[in-house]
Design a protein around this motif. Structure first.
Motif, PDB file in Angstrom:
ATOM      1  N   GLU A  38      34.768  33.646  31.106  1.00  0.00           N
ATOM      2  CA  GLU A  38      35.644  34.768  31.435  1.00  0.00           C
ATOM      3  C   GLU A  38      35.092  35.552  32.623  1.00  0.00           C
ATOM      4  OE1 GLU A  38      37.826  38.575  29.196  1.00  0.00           O
ATOM      5  OE2 GLU A  38      36.225  37.458  28.184  1.00  0.00           O
ATOM      6  N   GLU A  92      36.009  33.700  35.725  1.00  0.00           N
ATOM      7  CA  GLU A  92      37.441  33.844  35.997  1.00  0.00           C
ATOM      8  C   GLU A  92      37.776  35.208  36.586  1.00  0.00           C
ATOM      9  OE1 GLU A  92      40.954  34.369  32.939  1.00  0.00           O
ATOM     10  OE2 GLU A  92      40.323  32.279  32.969  1.00  0.00           O
ATOM     11  N   TYR A 133      31.465  39.164  26.512  1.00  0.00           N
ATOM     12  CA  TYR A 133      32.188  38.766  27.713  1.00  0.00           C
ATOM     13  C   TYR A 133      31.536  37.460  28.187  1.00  0.00           C
ATOM     14  CZ  TYR A 133      33.568  39.754  32.712  1.00  0.00           C
ATOM     15  OH  TYR A 133      34.068  39.740  33.994  1.00  0.00           O
TER      16      TYR A 133
END
Length: 276
Positions: free
Chosen positions: A186, A189, A182
């Motif tokens: 990301e 976001e 991850y």
């Protein structure tokens, strides 16, 4: 605090403490000593009047590689001494709860904790930072809820705290079930981190800048805010309102409230707050 074997504690600015994971040769993997020292450290900082905010960082190339598998093997040897499942459980339960308490100490610490993550943050590392108040990361950071890859469900905080930080239930379940990486982009976001910095130096500089700002505020106000937010997360709105009313009927009588309000009213020098 200077006597820790697995942590390095410093005070880079007044009222700002930095707790650095310090097993770089083992990629800051959590061994039995680190679990114990971690709780002891944060319990101590919680009541230390010279501490108003904590930065949690790590030495070496990665933030945390998760649990030390050597410690897992030692636990397995202890379990092997028993044949009956009930007796094995009597060994496992207190160990799991001790590990849980180590990271809950971040949440119970009355001082805000800023996690500054660089490189890999895997397994227990995600459990750890999920309990922090603020999470910043360098652009090379990535996170991995990796427990399913070693045949277990995460049991020291990720499954309980991570879903309350990240809004997408679908994403959370994907990360938990697949154990995929991850990346910081990301994570930014989806709200797991709130800032992404270019490198480790800028990450620590920004963390220190925000920590200094927090440390300049009333410790009565900041610590009361943390207590209320943690409580309200796990209770109804009305219960949270009742809780802060009970807290503030005393705290609004503090000298901090009067000093801060007067400084705002006259637009004078920033107030200097007493230790708490």
């Amino acid at each position: 605090m200077s006597s820790y074997k697995t942590l390095m504690v410093s005070t880079p600015k007044p009222f700002v403490y930095m707790v650095k994971l310090n097993r770089p040769e083992k990629l800051n993997a959590m061994n039995s000593t680190m679990w114990k020292e971690f709780k002891e450290c944060f319990d101590g900082l919680s009541v230390n009047p010279n501490c108003r905010v904590v930065i949690l960082s790590a030495a070496g190339k990665v933030f945390c590689a998760g649990i030390d598998l050597q410690s897992m093997m030692e636990l397995g040897q202890n379990l092997a001494e028993h044949e009956d499942i009930a007796r094995k459980c009597k060994v496992l339960e207190p160990t799991i709860k001790d590990y849980q308490d180590s990271f809950t100490a971040i949440e119970k610490c009355s001082k805000p904790v800023i996690a500054a993550i660089h490189g890999a943050c895997i397994g227990a590392g995600v459990d750890m930072i999920s309990a922090a108040d603020i999470r910043y990361a360098s652009c090379n950071a990535y996170f991995q809820i990796k427990e399913v890859d070693i045949g277990m469900a995460a049991d020291v905080g990720t499954l309980q705290r991570f879903p309350k930080v990240v809004g997408s239930d679908s994403l959370i379940r994907e990360l938990v079930y697949t154990a995929r990486k991850y990346p910081a982009t990301e994570a930014l976001e989806s709200g797991f981190i709130s800032r992404m910095l270019d490198n480790e130096e800028s990450l620590l500089n920004k963390s220190l800048e925000i920590a200094e700002d927090i440390a300049s505020k009333s410790p009565v106000a900041v610590q009361g805010s943390k207590i209320s937010m943690v409580y309200s997360r796990d209770h109804s709105v009305q219960e949270g309102l009742d809780h802060i009313a009970m807290h503030n009927k005393a705290m609004l009588q503090s000298e901090d409230f009067l000093n801060a309000a007067m400084a705002q009213a006259v637009k004078g020098d920033p107030p200097v707050f007493s230790k708490l």
